[in-house]
Design a protein around this motif. Sequence first.
Motif, PDB file in Angstrom:
ATOM      1  N   PRO A 198       0.828  -1.212   0.000  1.00 17.35           N
ATOM      2  CA  PRO A 198       0.000   0.000   0.000  1.00 17.35           C
ATOM      3  C   PRO A 198       0.864   1.266   0.000  1.00 17.35           C
ATOM      4  O   PRO A 198       0.891   2.029   0.972  1.00 17.35           O
ATOM      5  CB  PRO A 198      -0.797  -0.148   1.298  1.00 17.35           C
ATOM      6  N   GLU A 224      -6.016  -0.538   4.197  1.00 21.74           N
ATOM      7  CA  GLU A 224      -5.985  -1.190   2.896  1.00 21.74           C
ATOM      8  C   GLU A 224      -7.167  -2.155   2.770  1.00 21.74           C
ATOM      9  O   GLU A 224      -7.576  -2.786   3.742  1.00 21.74           O
ATOM     10  CB  GLU A 224      -4.661  -1.916   2.677  1.00 21.74           C
ATOM     11  N   ASP A 241      -9.060  -5.044  -0.038  1.00 22.92           N
ATOM     12  CA  ASP A 241      -9.069  -5.803  -1.284  1.00 22.92           C
ATOM     13  C   ASP A 241     -10.367  -5.494  -2.024  1.00 22.92           C
ATOM     14  O   ASP A 241     -11.445  -5.979  -1.645  1.00 22.92           O
ATOM     15  CB  ASP A 241      -8.960  -7.299  -1.003  1.00 22.92           C
ATOM     16  N   LEU A 242     -10.268  -4.664  -3.043  1.00 22.60           N
ATOM     17  CA  LEU A 242     -11.455  -4.303  -3.811  1.00 22.60           C
ATOM     18  C   LEU A 242     -12.016  -5.519  -4.525  1.00 22.60           C
ATOM     19  O   LEU A 242     -13.235  -5.693  -4.624  1.00 22.60           O
ATOM     20  CB  LEU A 242     -11.100  -3.206  -4.813  1.00 22.60           C
ATOM     21  N   ALA A 286      -7.357  -6.690  -7.026  1.00 19.84           N
ATOM     22  CA  ALA A 286      -7.138  -5.245  -6.898  1.00 19.84           C
ATOM     23  C   ALA A 286      -7.123  -4.839  -5.432  1.00 19.84           C
ATOM     24  O   ALA A 286      -7.944  -5.299  -4.632  1.00 19.84           O
ATOM     25  CB  ALA A 286      -8.216  -4.474  -7.650  1.00 19.84           C
ATOM     26  N   LEU A 287      -6.179  -3.973  -5.083  1.00 18.96           N
ATOM     27  CA  LEU A 287      -6.007  -3.469  -3.725  1.00 18.96           C
ATOM     28  C   LEU A 287      -6.178  -1.960  -3.735  1.00 18.96           C
ATOM     29  O   LEU A 287      -5.585  -1.258  -4.564  1.00 18.96           O
ATOM     30  CB  LEU A 287      -4.613  -3.834  -3.200  1.00 18.96           C
ATOM     31  N   GLY A 288      -6.957  -1.440  -2.798  1.00 17.00           N
ATOM     32  CA  GLY A 288      -7.087  -0.010  -2.603  1.00 17.00           C
ATOM     33  C   GLY A 288      -6.557   0.371  -1.232  1.00 17.00           C
ATOM     34  O   GLY A 288      -6.640  -0.416  -0.275  1.00 17.00           O
ATOM     35  N   VAL A 300      -4.656   2.773  -5.818  1.00 14.26           N
ATOM     36  CA  VAL A 300      -5.192   1.487  -6.249  1.00 14.26           C
ATOM     37  C   VAL A 300      -4.112   0.787  -7.058  1.00 14.26           C
ATOM     38  O   VAL A 300      -3.427   1.423  -7.883  1.00 14.26           O
ATOM     39  CB  VAL A 300      -6.459   1.653  -7.114  1.00 14.26           C
ATOM     40  N   ARG A 301      -3.919  -0.484  -6.821  1.00 17.84           N
ATOM     41  CA  ARG A 301      -3.033  -1.291  -7.645  1.00 17.84           C
ATOM     42  C   ARG A 301      -3.668  -2.656  -7.842  1.00 17.84           C
ATOM     43  O   ARG A 301      -4.433  -3.130  -6.984  1.00 17.84           O
ATOM     44  CB  ARG A 301      -1.637  -1.425  -7.030  1.00 17.84           C
ATOM     45  N   GLY A 302      -3.358  -3.270  -8.991  1.00 16.03           N
ATOM     46  CA  GLY A 302      -3.956  -4.569  -9.235  1.00 16.03           C
ATOM     47  C   GLY A 302      -3.481  -5.186 -10.521  1.00 16.03           C
ATOM     48  O   GLY A 302      -2.600  -4.662 -11.208  1.00 16.03           O
ATOM     49  N   GLU A 331      -1.050   0.539 -11.401  1.00 13.07           N
ATOM     50  CA  GLU A 331      -1.167   1.222 -10.121  1.00 13.07           C
ATOM     51  C   GLU A 331      -1.327   2.711 -10.365  1.00 13.07           C
ATOM     52  O   GLU A 331      -0.838   3.256 -11.370  1.00 13.07           O
ATOM     53  CB  GLU A 331       0.070   0.988  -9.257  1.00 13.07           C
ATOM     54  N   THR A 345      -1.515   6.386  -7.738  1.00 10.38           N
ATOM     55  CA  THR A 345      -1.506   6.948  -6.393  1.00 10.38           C
ATOM     56  C   THR A 345      -1.651   8.457  -6.488  1.00 10.38           C
ATOM     57  O   THR A 345      -0.924   9.110  -7.248  1.00 10.38           O
ATOM     58  CB  THR A 345      -0.198   6.612  -5.649  1.00 10.38           C
TER      59      THR A 345
END
Length: 703
Positions: free
Chosen positions: A50, A454, A456-457, A461-463, A503-505, A515, A517
Amino acid sequence: MQLPTRILLTTLAGAAALAASAQTTPADPVVLAPISVTADLWESPLARIPASVTVYDAAALREGAVNHFGDLVNQIPNLTWTGGTSRPRYLQIRGVGENSQFEGETPDSAVRFLVDDLDFTGLGTIASAFDVSQIEVLRGPQAGAFGANAAGGIVRLVTNAPTPFRTGRVEATVGEDALRTGALAVGGPLTAEPEKLMFRLAVQQSRSDGFRRNLTRNRDANARDEQLARLRLTWNPNDAWRWETALFAAELDNGYDEFALDNNGRYTYSDQPGRDEQRSLAGSLRGTWLGGETFRFTTVTSGARTRSVYSYDDDWTAASYMGFSDLARTRWVINQELRLDSVPGALDGWISRWTLGAFYSDTEEFSRYTNTDPWNVRGLRTVYRAKNTALFGQLGHDFSDRTRLVLGLRGEAVDMTGTGTRTRYRASSNSFDPVVNTAPAFDDTFFGGKLTLEHDLTDRALGFVSLTRGYKAGGINVDARIDPTTDPLTYDTETLWNWEAGVRGHGFEGRFTGEVTAFWLQRENTQVRDSAGFGGSYRFFTANGNDAHVYGLEGAAGWALTRTWTVRGSLALMRSQLDPFTLANGNSGGGRVLANAPEYGYTLGTRYGADRGVFFAADLTGRAQQFDSNNQHESRRAFRVVNASLGYAWEAWTVTLWAKNLFDEVYDKRVYFFGNEDPDYLETRYENRADPRQLGVSVAWQF
């Protein structure tokens, strides 16, 4: 800015469409290789961290023909560097960082620079990319992990680790500018039990002419001659302990002769060309105890000694005031870290993961500066010592399988002392001026940390959102030439508040990674480096200006369109403002964007090729104009640079034809604005040009 941004976004969108359509093909899925980030307090897969991070793995370094970290700086979002040395040494992230260390300037730094566990902050000349497994850049204050020396961020080179099997690489490079490089890396087991004791040794020598020709001396006075060696050992005496050691030696005998009064960018006229030499010896020892059921213990000890010479012809000619500056330094850095980490899966309560640690650092630097002209011999000797002691901790809480909270805190105390001694001999009267001494001291205690949420969308995908409080320690000015009635002997600590959301994924069966930011950085009591004087006579000091803020966007994406073809790109947008300030000596600045904060930067690249056969790589890199200083208004010009490589790989061999700055773009790596030409010494813009086009070929044998 609109045109390159539109080109980049349009190209990436087209690549996304191609990737999406490729999913309908029944071929096996193409998966981008996973990468881990080691520079953060908790090592994490790149896809799960994150934070705003850029990582170049070994494949990207080879395909891009990256020989030195300096080859990458312009490609990394919101990372900048300032010229004036033979290699990039002074780094800034999001506008935070120093741009010089002239005589009298102390070795403060806001961007931590590491090679494995070795601390080379402010000494990036040694950053060869040979036998490096990956390069990591973490943006934003890293208060929890590194404290005062990472207010801007961290750069870490991770070299290839020892292996329980024999492996190695031999590489040779020739190119324009009389470039000649030879390198060897070899590793493997040292005992009959392969995983008991392993080693990795890498050595390299590189020479080139430095892209300048001195017409007064009729020789290449800016040439580079660089040698380095790295040795890593891993010892596993039993199931409970793991010991890792690294030894590093570098000898860099580089010239420094780059400026000319006419700014021609190719020829120099100095009658006393300068030097940029560095000799470093460093070592580290990391021990990890894995015998506990709930925690593991780690100790990391490192030390480095660097002797350097930085000299230059003040007037850049053979027909002016004939000044020559010679600065010799010796720096010692000793770091010790102790930490306890929870064992993954061992906790089943409110705290799902934790770290507790202590850190101590001792930095000493001794310098001797001489400025000589036909009428005077001016001297300045300085001693600087800083001791940092810190306690830090970090814990994580899992609200659910998809939502997590991370809290990190760090308390740090710094104690700085120093002395400066100024002398002057007047040749005309054969007399000495009275000796002037200064002895400033500074101490402070500060606190920083971060709070990150953080989520897990989706499964891919991680937000995250985070708030970080960083700090840049105050310090001392040891230049005895300053006027203590107006110039400060000490300056205060700067505080940084950094908000991020990102967000990254990955998707398309692993073909796509991306990603983005957004950040807002608020700087309170902003530190500014300043100088006063003209010609070869200056005094240097650091002071506090007013508040500043920086906000922007950092994004990157990669698509594996086919098994052999990938497209990658990055985009950085940044806006900044430094409030107007006037120092006690009357010098003023601010009221505009921060130095080292270009409004945009982008890269667009493609890679084609597999493990065997023909491969190709090309990158377009662009940057907006940027200021080099917060108290003068000359900026480096915007630029667009293309780098490319074409090669062939078969069996254990690889041949690569590469081009840097393929279209010979003319741009700057440092701009000054001061008076340096007699008789009137009118303030003038002086430019230090970036390297022109260079073509070369590299041959490597892997075994």
